[in-house]
Design a protein around this motif. Sequence first.
Motif, PDB file in Angstrom:
ATOM      1  N   UNK A 140      28.018  12.176 -14.126  1.00  0.00           N
ATOM      2  CA  UNK A 140      28.996  11.103 -14.257  1.00  0.00           C
ATOM      3  C   UNK A 140      28.306   9.729 -14.364  1.00  0.00           C
ATOM      4  N   UNK A 141      27.006   9.701 -14.081  1.00  0.00           N
ATOM      5  CA  UNK A 141      26.274   8.427 -14.157  1.00  0.00           C
ATOM      6  C   UNK A 141      26.073   7.803 -12.795  1.00  0.00           C
ATOM      7  N   UNK A 142      26.464   8.524 -11.746  1.00  0.00           N
ATOM      8  CA  UNK A 142      26.256   7.992 -10.391  1.00  0.00           C
ATOM      9  C   UNK A 142      24.990   8.597  -9.793  1.00  0.00           C
ATOM     10  N   UNK A 143      24.706   8.309  -8.544  1.00  0.00           N
ATOM     11  CA  UNK A 143      23.434   8.740  -7.978  1.00  0.00           C
ATOM     12  C   UNK A 143      23.654   9.768  -6.869  1.00  0.00           C
ATOM     13  N   UNK A 144      22.763  10.739  -6.817  1.00  0.00           N
ATOM     14  CA  UNK A 144      22.829  11.770  -5.779  1.00  0.00           C
ATOM     15  C   UNK A 144      21.440  12.365  -5.607  1.00  0.00           C
ATOM     16  N   UNK A 145      21.026  12.537  -4.366  1.00  0.00           N
ATOM     17  CA  UNK A 145      19.712  13.135  -4.093  1.00  0.00           C
ATOM     18  C   UNK A 145      19.913  14.259  -3.091  1.00  0.00           C
ATOM     19  N   UNK A 146      19.484  15.466  -3.460  1.00  0.00           N
ATOM     20  CA  UNK A 146      19.598  16.604  -2.542  1.00  0.00           C
ATOM     21  C   UNK A 146      18.368  16.625  -1.631  1.00  0.00           C
ATOM     22  N   UNK A 147      18.602  16.493  -0.332  1.00  0.00           N
ATOM     23  CA  UNK A 147      17.491  16.439   0.631  1.00  0.00           C
ATOM     24  C   UNK A 147      17.383  17.763   1.380  1.00  0.00           C
ATOM     25  N   UNK A 148      16.145  18.180   1.659  1.00  0.00           N
ATOM     26  CA  UNK A 148      15.984  19.326   2.545  1.00  0.00           C
ATOM     27  C   UNK A 148      15.987  18.816   3.998  1.00  0.00           C
ATOM     28  N   UNK A 149      15.793  19.736   4.909  1.00  0.00           N
ATOM     29  CA  UNK A 149      15.873  19.392   6.338  1.00  0.00           C
ATOM     30  C   UNK A 149      14.886  18.275   6.718  1.00  0.00           C
ATOM     31  N   UNK A 150      13.668  18.352   6.180  1.00  0.00           N
ATOM     32  CA  UNK A 150      12.677  17.330   6.528  1.00  0.00           C
ATOM     33  C   UNK A 150      13.042  15.982   5.898  1.00  0.00           C
ATOM     34  N   UNK A 151      13.630  16.043   4.716  1.00  0.00           N
ATOM     35  CA  UNK A 151      14.084  14.814   4.069  1.00  0.00           C
ATOM     36  C   UNK A 151      15.160  14.138   4.908  1.00  0.00           C
ATOM     37  N   UNK A 152      16.065  14.943   5.455  1.00  0.00           N
ATOM     38  CA  UNK A 152      17.118  14.398   6.324  1.00  0.00           C
ATOM     39  C   UNK A 152      16.486  13.830   7.596  1.00  0.00           C
ATOM     40  N   UNK A 153      15.521  14.542   8.142  1.00  0.00           N
ATOM     41  CA  UNK A 153      14.896  14.102   9.392  1.00  0.00           C
ATOM     42  C   UNK A 153      14.224  12.728   9.215  1.00  0.00           C
ATOM     43  N   UNK A 154      13.619  12.524   8.044  1.00  0.00           N
ATOM     44  CA  UNK A 154      12.990  11.220   7.808  1.00  0.00           C
ATOM     45  C   UNK A 154      14.031  10.104   7.778  1.00  0.00           C
TER      46      UNK A 154
END
Length: 417
Positions: A140-154
């Motif tokens: 759609x032109x918007x932004x989204x980043x899929x984070x793994x568990x460590x990405x969320x922890x950071x």
Amino acid sequence: MRFSGLRVLWEGLTGNRGWEPHWRDPAPKSEYDVVIIGGGGHGLSTAYYLAREHGITNVAVLEKGYLGGGNVGRNTTIVRANYGLPGNSEFYSHSLKLWEGLEQELNYNVMMSQRGVLNLFHSDGQRDAFARRGNAMVNQGDDAILLDREGVRRLVPYLDFDNARFPVHGGLFHPRGGTARHDAVAWGYARGADRRGVDLIQNCEVTGIDIENGRVRGVQTTRGAIRAGKVGIVVAGRSSQVAAMAGMRLPIESHVLQAFVTEGLKPVIDHVVTFGMGHFYISQSDKGGLVFGGDIDMYASYAARGNLPAVEHVMEAGMTLMPMIGKARVLRSWGGIMDMSPDGSPIIDRTDVEGLYLNCGWNYGGFKAVPASGHCFAHLMATDRYHEAATGFRLDRFRTGYGIIDEEGTGAQHNLH
Ligand SMILES: Cc1cc2nc3c(=O)[nH]c(=O)nc-3n(C[C@H](O)[C@H](O)[C@H](O)COP(=O)(O)OP(=O)(O)OC[C@H]3O[C@@H](n4cnc5c(N)ncnc54)[C@H](O)[C@@H]3O)c2cc1C
């Protein structure tokens, strides 16, 4: 009166004596080209865009209480464009773009803060669903980043990552989402509409809708009859009651939704965070209060206050996700009346009565829609054509079953999405 840093400095140095009221307090005229019923976010933005985009300024907004006293001043201020289905997707994308220029547009500080919205997931199935949603958002032109568990922890190290029952598997991060000061949005649109000639009439309850030969002629109010060429119903939780004045039975149920704020704390929660295994979401206000909420109270009601079982559920979900907040003291809780539609998506449409238009079905997510809703509804009222970002919000989808936008996949159950 234009706002600027210099103006604030000058007023600060000269005793703040130069500020003027943000809008006039006119008596209602006997006739307008357009009457908007409801001075919430959507009614005010509709009036603003009618004047700003279409040059229609002989407009009155009729509000039974005070401007912004409804849901627009009661919500938890989250702004986002993270929808997955066509219909909703382009509409909320359009809204977020309007949000991004809103302060300049209105010359008003709505405290737009794109701090990012993080939706957590706790199972493989949820991750798949969020991956699909994220792809739809990017398409759609918007932004989204899929984070793994460590990405969320950071990003949010204060969560309970050791929770064995609801382990955090990851999250979908939407960096352009965030929060905005809800009252300021209502005030900014009100001021902008007033400056363009719109009459904002407070303490003026609409009690009847006048219809002759299938055409709307005006409204009855507690401040007398007002004739109008066109009338827009924009009353959120009161939609069924006001539409009934025109003989309409809407597919809308009104439910209470509660929210909570704690005492002010030092900055600790930098984003908007939502729990994927219980109804709980949270952000921190600029004053330091933790602002959070959960699900609706699950029964139809016009009471703008909630009940304890919902409070307990929200607190339990919060403690499960981030036990640290157990130390914060809750200062206030409040409720608002949600206009729940069967598929969880809104209605922006004409009605069978000529000149009568309907804007409702915002569920618990209509604050982020305020700019686009007003923009698209004003377009419809002015031109009688659907705006390209809001072609799917047709009322007849509930009669025909065609075009239902069931974002949550829960079916036609008002309180399940
Ligand atoms: C606790 C809570 C949390 C929420 N959190 C979020 C969030 O984080 N993000 C998000 O996007 N959305 C959120 N929402 C939803 C959002 O606030 C609403 O969907 C949206 O504000 C509804 O549109 P509105 O602003 O026009 O409604 P309102 O502000 O309720 O405006 C409707 C107005 O119509 C007036 N009215 C009613 N009947 C009449 C009448 N007969 N005559 C004249 N005037 C009348 C009312 O007095 C009211 O002022 C939340 C809502 C609540 C209650």
